[in-house]
Motif scaffolding. Structure first.
Motif, mmCIF file in Angstrom:
data_model
loop_
_atom_site.group_PDB
_atom_site.id
_atom_site.type_symbol
_atom_site.label_atom_id
_atom_site.label_comp_id
_atom_site.label_asym_id
_atom_site.label_seq_id
_atom_site.Cartn_x
_atom_site.Cartn_y
_atom_site.Cartn_z
ATOM 1 N N ASP A 161 -21.552 41.480 8.917
ATOM 2 C CA ASP A 161 -21.409 40.032 9.095
ATOM 3 C C ASP A 161 -22.647 39.356 9.674
ATOM 4 O O ASP A 161 -22.655 38.915 10.817
ATOM 5 C CB ASP A 161 -20.185 39.719 9.963
ATOM 6 N N ASN A 162 -23.692 39.268 8.863
ATOM 7 C CA ASN A 162 -24.930 38.597 9.280
ATOM 8 C C ASN A 162 -25.519 39.181 10.564
ATOM 9 O O ASN A 162 -25.958 38.444 11.443
ATOM 10 C CB ASN A 162 -24.729 37.095 9.450
ATOM 11 N N ASN A 163 -25.482 40.479 10.675
ATOM 12 C CA ASN A 163 -26.047 41.190 11.833
ATOM 13 C C ASN A 163 -25.381 40.820 13.153
ATOM 14 O O ASN A 163 -26.001 40.868 14.204
ATOM 15 C CB ASN A 163 -27.554 40.967 11.927
ATOM 16 N N SER A 164 -24.096 40.464 13.100
ATOM 17 C CA SER A 164 -23.383 40.086 14.320
ATOM 18 C C SER A 164 -22.742 41.278 15.011
ATOM 19 O O SER A 164 -22.312 41.169 16.156
ATOM 20 C CB SER A 164 -22.313 39.042 14.016
ATOM 21 N N ALA A 165 -22.675 42.403 14.318
ATOM 22 C CA ALA A 165 -22.072 43.609 14.892
ATOM 23 C C ALA A 165 -22.639 44.824 14.183
ATOM 24 O O ALA A 165 -23.133 44.741 13.059
ATOM 25 C CB ALA A 165 -20.558 43.572 14.728
ATOM 26 N N LEU A 166 -22.554 45.952 14.851
ATOM 27 C CA LEU A 166 -23.015 47.212 14.292
ATOM 28 C C LEU A 166 -21.828 48.161 14.264
ATOM 29 O O LEU A 166 -21.150 48.340 15.284
ATOM 30 C CB LEU A 166 -24.138 47.782 15.167
ATOM 31 N N LEU A 167 -21.567 48.743 13.114
ATOM 32 C CA LEU A 167 -20.482 49.706 12.952
ATOM 33 C C LEU A 167 -21.101 51.093 12.989
ATOM 34 O O LEU A 167 -21.910 51.446 12.126
ATOM 35 C CB LEU A 167 -19.761 49.476 11.623
ATOM 36 N N VAL A 219 -20.311 47.906 17.884
ATOM 37 C CA VAL A 219 -21.272 47.555 18.937
ATOM 38 C C VAL A 219 -21.647 46.083 18.779
ATOM 39 O O VAL A 219 -21.971 45.635 17.683
ATOM 40 C CB VAL A 219 -22.538 48.435 18.843
ATOM 41 N N PHE A 220 -21.601 45.359 19.878
ATOM 42 C CA PHE A 220 -21.942 43.942 19.929
ATOM 43 C C PHE A 220 -22.997 43.730 21.008
ATOM 44 O O PHE A 220 -23.191 44.577 21.871
ATOM 45 C CB PHE A 220 -20.721 43.095 20.314
ATOM 46 N N ILE A 221 -23.599 42.559 20.985
ATOM 47 C CA ILE A 221 -24.435 42.124 22.104
ATOM 48 C C ILE A 221 -23.520 41.311 23.005
ATOM 49 O O ILE A 221 -22.866 40.374 22.553
ATOM 50 C CB ILE A 221 -25.614 41.252 21.631
ATOM 51 N N GLY A 222 -23.440 41.682 24.253
ATOM 52 C CA GLY A 222 -22.549 40.995 25.169
ATOM 53 C C GLY A 222 -23.227 40.674 26.488
ATOM 54 O O GLY A 222 -24.418 40.888 26.665
ATOM 55 N N TYR A 223 -22.434 40.157 27.387
ATOM 56 C CA TYR A 223 -22.892 39.831 28.740
ATOM 57 C C TYR A 223 -24.102 38.901 28.704
ATOM 58 O O TYR A 223 -25.130 39.169 29.316
ATOM 59 C CB TYR A 223 -23.182 41.098 29.543
ATOM 60 N N TRP A 262 -19.745 48.298 23.752
ATOM 61 C CA TRP A 262 -18.799 48.915 22.829
ATOM 62 C C TRP A 262 -17.589 49.388 23.613
ATOM 63 O O TRP A 262 -17.572 49.294 24.839
ATOM 64 C CB TRP A 262 -19.451 50.057 22.032
ATOM 65 N N GLN A 263 -16.590 49.861 22.922
ATOM 66 C CA GLN A 263 -15.312 50.285 23.479
ATOM 67 C C GLN A 263 -14.724 49.177 24.348
ATOM 68 O O GLN A 263 -14.543 49.331 25.552
ATOM 69 C CB GLN A 263 -15.422 51.585 24.268
ATOM 70 N N SER A 264 -14.437 48.050 23.691
ATOM 71 C CA SER A 264 -13.861 46.878 24.363
ATOM 72 C C SER A 264 -14.695 46.455 25.571
ATOM 73 O O SER A 264 -14.165 46.041 26.589
ATOM 74 C CB SER A 264 -12.417 47.162 24.786
#
Length: 94
Positions: free
Chosen positions: A40-46, A58-62, A69-71
């Motif tokens: 999805d447009n580089n919004s997540a990594l599977l 895997v997402f970019i967060g914080y 990852w893992q919630s």
């Protein structure tokens, strides 16, 4: 995008820099022999496990500071892409 991913990214516009970080992480994982695909447009990594089982998203967060990852229970600073790849490779090998 599945409902969990939609909830995770809704209201949080992703920057181009975050997409580039996920591309760099994917490349680092590939060098380690880990199967990872951008979504999805580089919004997540599977990240796929070597044995049958659920993949890891895997997402970019914080606020853009961590790969998560893992919630979001697991995370690694985005300024250490190689370290994040090593941690993820070890995590999916379990």
């Amino acid at each position: 995008m599945n409902p969990i991913m939609l909830a995770a990214v809704s209201g949080f516009p992703q920057s181009q820099e975050e997409g580039e970080l996920l591309v760099r992480l994917r490349d680092a994982l590939t060098r380690l022999g880990v199967n990872a695909d951008l979504r999805d447009n580089n919004s997540a990594l599977l990240v796929r496990k070597p044995e049958p089982g659920l993949p890891v998203w895997v997402f970019i967060g914080y606020g853009g500071a961590y790969f998560s990852w893992q919630s979001a229970e697991k995370r690694h600073p985005v300024d250490d892409v190689e370290g994040a790849a090593n941690v993820l490779a070890e995590y999916i090998a379990k």
